[in-house]
Design an enzyme around this catalytic site. Structure first.
Site, PDB file in Angstrom:
ATOM      1  N   ASP A   1       0.877  -1.161   0.000  1.00 39.81           N
ATOM      2  CA  ASP A   1       0.000   0.000   0.000  1.00 39.81           C
ATOM      3  C   ASP A   1       0.922   1.221   0.000  1.00 39.81           C
ATOM      4  O   ASP A   1       2.123   1.101   0.279  1.00 39.81           O
ATOM      5  CB  ASP A   1      -0.900  -0.042   1.238  1.00 39.81           C
TER       6      ASP A   1
ATOM      7  N   ASP B   1      -0.119   5.166   0.843  1.00 40.05           N
ATOM      8  CA  ASP B   1      -0.336   6.216   1.826  1.00 40.05           C
ATOM      9  C   ASP B   1      -0.324   5.668   3.245  1.00 40.05           C
ATOM     10  O   ASP B   1      -1.023   4.702   3.563  1.00 40.05           O
ATOM     11  CB  ASP B   1      -1.670   6.916   1.559  1.00 40.05           C
TER      12      ASP B   1
ATOM     13  N   ASP C   1      -1.305  -0.164   6.147  1.00 38.48           N
ATOM     14  CA  ASP C   1      -1.600   0.440   7.438  1.00 38.48           C
ATOM     15  C   ASP C   1      -3.067   0.338   7.828  1.00 38.48           C
ATOM     16  O   ASP C   1      -3.431   0.648   8.959  1.00 38.48           O
ATOM     17  CB  ASP C   1      -1.252   1.938   7.404  1.00 38.48           C
TER      18      ASP C   1
END
Length: 242
Positions: free
Chosen positions: A29, A31, A204
């Site tokens: 991922d 961001d 995250d």
């Protein structure tokens, strides 16, 4: 800080017993995983500074969409129409030039040594690197390039016959369960399936639960509170880069 690539000996042993020489993929991922910012949100803030939109209204809507993203309730089609309005109005030349400034003034300053080391360790191990993000391709392609990652699965933007952005999404958006769909399309294009690959996935966010559950080695990376709790419960690796 030394970042160690996840190695599940039991899983590797099972693959060897099955006689399967599986392709190793490192999925990231973007961001708050590889970079400690939300690139789409920050790009929006950057366009405000450029005077491309009404600051008060844009900030209100941008913050509203961001809250929905964090809560897992984002309507990504509405968001992409909103997020691409400024670049559609400015046109490709102005937008590309502005994004180059955005990279230099905002994004590159946030890329940490630890994040680069993680990517490079997977590269050195011979893993194929793929960034899988719910942010659109216009914002994220140059960021992927900054990490030296050519394979990017991002929200693809529809273009009209003249090549201009329409504000709509082309195909399945790479968000939530859509990340699994897009990964399956990526694999199929290479004659592969989940059974043919050993995947490590770093993220995250609980928004990526579907892909975490598909991964051979899920890694909760700089996880939000909910994902940290789930990773602890399930015995998933937790990695804090920032």
């Amino acid at each position: 800080m030394t970042v160690q690539v996840n190695a599940d000996k039991a899983g590797a042993g099972q693959a060897e017993k099955a006689g399967a020489a599986r392709t190793r993929l490192a999925l990231f991922d973007l961001d708050h995983t590889l970079i400690p910012i939300d690139s789409d949100y920050e790009w929006g803030e950057f366009t405000i500074a450029l005077g491309w939109c009404d600051a008060t209204e844009f900030k209100r809507r941008n913050a509203e969409f961001f809250a929905h993203y964090r809560a897992g309730t984002l309507d990504i089609h509405d968001y992409v129409r909103f997020a691409t309005q400024a670049i559609r109005e400015q046109g490709a030349t102005n937008s590309i030039a502005a994004h180059a400034r955005f990279m230099g003034e905002v994004v590159l300053k946030t890329i940490t040594r630890q994040a680069r080391a993680l990517v490079e360790q997977h590269r050195a191990a011979g893993d194929e690197l793929v960034i899988v993000t719910a942010t659109n391709e216009f914002v994220t392609r140059p960021i992927a390039q900054a990490f030296g990652v050519s394979e990017l699965i991002a929200v693809e933007l529809e273009r009209d016959a003249q090549g201009n952005l329409t504000g709509e999404i082309r195909g399945t958006p790479s968000a939530r369960e859509g990340k699994v769909t897009r990964m399956e399309q990526w694999l199929a294009a290479r004659g592969l399936s989940w059974d043919d690959v050993e995947t490590t996935f770093y993220t995250d966010s609980m928004n990526d639960l579907a892909l975490l559950e598909k991964a051979t080695h899920p890694v909760a990376t700089n996880p939000d509170e909910r994902l940290r709790a789930l990773a602890t419960e399930r015995g998933w690796r937790i990695l804090d880069l920032f």
